[in-house]
Design an enzyme around this catalytic site. Structure first.
Site, PDB file in Angstrom:
ATOM      1  N   ASP A  86      -6.721   3.034  -1.725  1.00 44.32           N
ATOM      2  CA  ASP A  86      -6.486   2.580  -3.097  1.00 44.32           C
ATOM      3  C   ASP A  86      -6.145   1.092  -3.144  1.00 44.32           C
ATOM      4  O   ASP A  86      -6.502   0.396  -4.096  1.00 44.32           O
ATOM      5  CB  ASP A  86      -5.347   3.386  -3.731  1.00 44.32           C
ATOM      6  CG  ASP A  86      -5.812   4.749  -4.238  1.00 44.32           C
ATOM      7  OD1 ASP A  86      -7.037   4.981  -4.293  1.00 44.32           O
ATOM      8  OD2 ASP A  86      -4.951   5.587  -4.568  1.00 44.32           O
ATOM      9  N   GLY A  87      -5.436   0.608  -2.111  1.00 49.31           N
ATOM     10  CA  GLY A  87      -5.076  -0.813  -2.075  1.00 49.31           C
ATOM     11  C   GLY A  87      -6.309  -1.699  -2.034  1.00 49.31           C
ATOM     12  O   GLY A  87      -6.365  -2.739  -2.702  1.00 49.31           O
ATOM     13  N   ASN A  92      -2.792  -1.082 -11.882  1.00 49.28           N
ATOM     14  CA  ASN A  92      -1.783  -0.118 -11.450  1.00 49.28           C
ATOM     15  C   ASN A  92      -0.441  -0.351 -12.126  1.00 49.28           C
ATOM     16  O   ASN A  92       0.039   0.487 -12.867  1.00 49.28           O
ATOM     17  CB  ASN A  92      -1.607  -0.195  -9.933  1.00 49.28           C
ATOM     18  CG  ASN A  92      -1.836   1.122  -9.247  1.00 49.28           C
ATOM     19  OD1 ASN A  92      -2.660   1.922  -9.682  1.00 49.28           O
ATOM     20  ND2 ASN A  92      -1.112   1.365  -8.165  1.00 49.28           N
ATOM     21  N   ARG A 123      20.525  -4.287 -15.951  1.00 55.34           N
ATOM     22  CA  ARG A 123      21.006  -5.003 -14.773  1.00 55.34           C
ATOM     23  C   ARG A 123      20.763  -4.119 -13.556  1.00 55.34           C
ATOM     24  O   ARG A 123      21.107  -2.946 -13.541  1.00 55.34           O
ATOM     25  CB  ARG A 123      22.495  -5.354 -14.870  1.00 55.34           C
ATOM     26  CG  ARG A 123      22.993  -6.093 -13.618  1.00 55.34           C
ATOM     27  CD  ARG A 123      24.362  -6.696 -13.803  1.00 55.34           C
ATOM     28  NE  ARG A 123      24.331  -7.879 -14.627  1.00 55.34           N
ATOM     29  CZ  ARG A 123      24.039  -9.109 -14.199  1.00 55.34           C
ATOM     30  NH1 ARG A 123      23.692  -9.315 -12.939  1.00 55.34           N
ATOM     31  NH2 ARG A 123      24.065 -10.127 -15.021  1.00 55.34           N
ATOM     32  N   ASP A 129      17.999  -4.038  -9.749  1.00 55.86           N
ATOM     33  CA  ASP A 129      17.085  -4.705  -8.814  1.00 55.86           C
ATOM     34  C   ASP A 129      15.760  -5.093  -9.443  1.00 55.86           C
ATOM     35  O   ASP A 129      15.043  -5.933  -8.905  1.00 55.86           O
ATOM     36  CB  ASP A 129      16.814  -3.797  -7.616  1.00 55.86           C
ATOM     37  CG  ASP A 129      17.998  -3.740  -6.658  1.00 55.86           C
ATOM     38  OD1 ASP A 129      18.947  -4.526  -6.840  1.00 55.86           O
ATOM     39  OD2 ASP A 129      17.980  -2.904  -5.733  1.00 55.86           O
ATOM     40  N   THR A 169       1.225   7.305 -10.582  1.00 59.15           N
ATOM     41  CA  THR A 169       1.356   8.095  -9.358  1.00 59.15           C
ATOM     42  C   THR A 169       1.726   7.232  -8.157  1.00 59.15           C
ATOM     43  O   THR A 169       1.860   7.754  -7.047  1.00 59.15           O
ATOM     44  CB  THR A 169       0.039   8.833  -9.048  1.00 59.15           C
ATOM     45  OG1 THR A 169      -1.015   7.871  -8.916  1.00 59.15           O
ATOM     46  CG2 THR A 169      -0.316   9.817 -10.151  1.00 59.15           C
ATOM     47  N   ALA A 170       1.885   5.942  -8.357  1.00 57.20           N
ATOM     48  CA  ALA A 170       2.130   5.021  -7.239  1.00 57.20           C
ATOM     49  C   ALA A 170       3.603   4.608  -7.176  1.00 57.20           C
ATOM     50  O   ALA A 170       4.486   5.446  -7.030  1.00 57.20           O
ATOM     51  CB  ALA A 170       1.207   3.809  -7.388  1.00 57.20           C
ATOM     52  N   TYR A 171       3.890   3.314  -7.276  1.00 58.47           N
ATOM     53  CA  TYR A 171       5.260   2.796  -7.193  1.00 58.47           C
ATOM     54  C   TYR A 171       6.144   3.491  -8.225  1.00 58.47           C
ATOM     55  O   TYR A 171       7.290   3.863  -7.946  1.00 58.47           O
ATOM     56  CB  TYR A 171       5.216   1.284  -7.433  1.00 58.47           C
ATOM     57  CG  TYR A 171       6.488   0.529  -7.124  1.00 58.47           C
ATOM     58  CD1 TYR A 171       7.571   1.126  -6.505  1.00 58.47           C
ATOM     59  CD2 TYR A 171       6.594  -0.820  -7.455  1.00 58.47           C
ATOM     60  CE1 TYR A 171       8.721   0.410  -6.223  1.00 58.47           C
ATOM     61  CE2 TYR A 171       7.739  -1.550  -7.172  1.00 58.47           C
ATOM     62  CZ  TYR A 171       8.800  -0.921  -6.565  1.00 58.47           C
ATOM     63  OH  TYR A 171       9.941  -1.630  -6.289  1.00 58.47           O
ATOM     64  N   ASN A 172       5.605   3.693  -9.414  1.00 55.51           N
ATOM     65  CA  ASN A 172       6.355   4.334 -10.490  1.00 55.51           C
ATOM     66  C   ASN A 172       6.903   5.695 -10.071  1.00 55.51           C
ATOM     67  O   ASN A 172       8.059   6.026 -10.342  1.00 55.51           O
ATOM     68  CB  ASN A 172       5.449   4.483 -11.718  1.00 55.51           C
ATOM     69  CG  ASN A 172       6.037   5.389 -12.774  1.00 55.51           C
ATOM     70  OD1 ASN A 172       6.946   5.008 -13.500  1.00 55.51           O
ATOM     71  ND2 ASN A 172       5.518   6.608 -12.877  1.00 55.51           N
TER      72      ASN A 172
END
Length: 265
Positions: A51-52, A122, A149, A151, A162-165
């Site tokens: 995917d990347g 994405n 407040r 990171d 479906t990724a980082y989220n």
């Protein structure tokens, strides 16, 4: 794909992969597909990798709306890659039958301080660059919503859900829902700071504004999909669902729910 015959192959040079791609080239010639050296001359852009690699192929070729993007993986699971270099029969079947269909995936339109603008397929991520939390005032359609407040924050498309989220406990969203999702990264919630503390899904006609509070940490890292952008001293980031959509090819028997079940269940 009968009306699309000019193909550009996007991949990282690798001896083992090159051998597999050679076989794909032979199949393409069999059905009168022409390989082009410049992606501007292509109406099919095929990426070989995960995917990347697919995300990079879309970004490096300028989010072409007039081209069809095809993802071919190298054995790894993928949400954007319906084909496999180890299954040449399936690739040939796609070239000669009606077992494929074109999907249109929504993208995000992002502007930074009213100058820099770019697309995301994405997600957009805004994270602290130093070991210190930072604050973001969140506005929706110009109305103040909350002060975050922590990171950082991630704004994802349905396909990016479906990724980082998801790693942040965000919701998985059906790609047929034109929307964007705002998810927090390690938020602080106490008597002084209070946020929603849950993913927020916004309709496609909303405009999200993230105003970075200048308290000594005004150098966030801004990520567009899997690429970090060199944008410094950012103050205001505006995000909305773009009218631009990316066309991709998939097999009719490989639905989004099939991919979710195969990947996570």
């Amino acid at each position: 794909m009968t009306n699309r015959k000019n193909a550009f192959l996007f991949y990282k040079k690798d001896e083992e992969l090159e051998e597999k791609i050679h076989k794909v080239r032979e199949i393409g010639r069999k059905y009168d597909y022409q390989l082009v050296e410049n992606p501007k001359d292509a109406n099919i852009i095929a990426s070989f990798g995960g995917d990347g690699t697919f995300l990079q192929s879309v970004r490096k070729t300028g989010f072409r709306e007039d081209a069809l993007y095809v993802g071919v993986n190298d054995g790894r699971l993928g949400f954007y890659t319906d084909f496999n270099t180890n299954d040449l029969e399936k690739i040939e079947l796609a070239l000669q039958s009606d077992q494929t269909e074109v999907l249109q995936y929504p993208t995000l339109e992002v502007s930074v301080d009213g100058t820099e603008s770019f697309q995301c397929l994405n997600e957009l991520s805004v994270r602290s660059q130093i070991i210190k939390t930072f604050a973001i005032d969140v506005y929706i359609d110009g109305l103040y919503f909350e002060t975050f407040r922590g990171d950082g924050m991630v704004v994802s498309t349905p396909t990016g859900s479906t990724a980082y989220n998801r790693s942040l406990s965000g919701a998985i969203v059906d790609p047929k829902l034109p929307s964007m999702q705002l998810t927090e990264i390690a938020s602080i919630n106490n008597n002084q700071y209070r946020t929603l503390g849950a993913p927020l899904i916004l309709n496609h006609d909303r405009e999200l504004t993230l105003k970075i509070v200048q308290d000594g940490n005004d150098h966030p890292i801004i990520g567009a999909d899997n690429e970090a952008l060199s944008i410094r001293h950012s103050h205001e980031i505006k995000v909305k669902v773009s009218n631009k959509k990316i066309k991709t090819l998939r097999m009719k028997d490989n639905l989004f729910l099939h991919k979710v079940r195969r990947s996570f269940l």
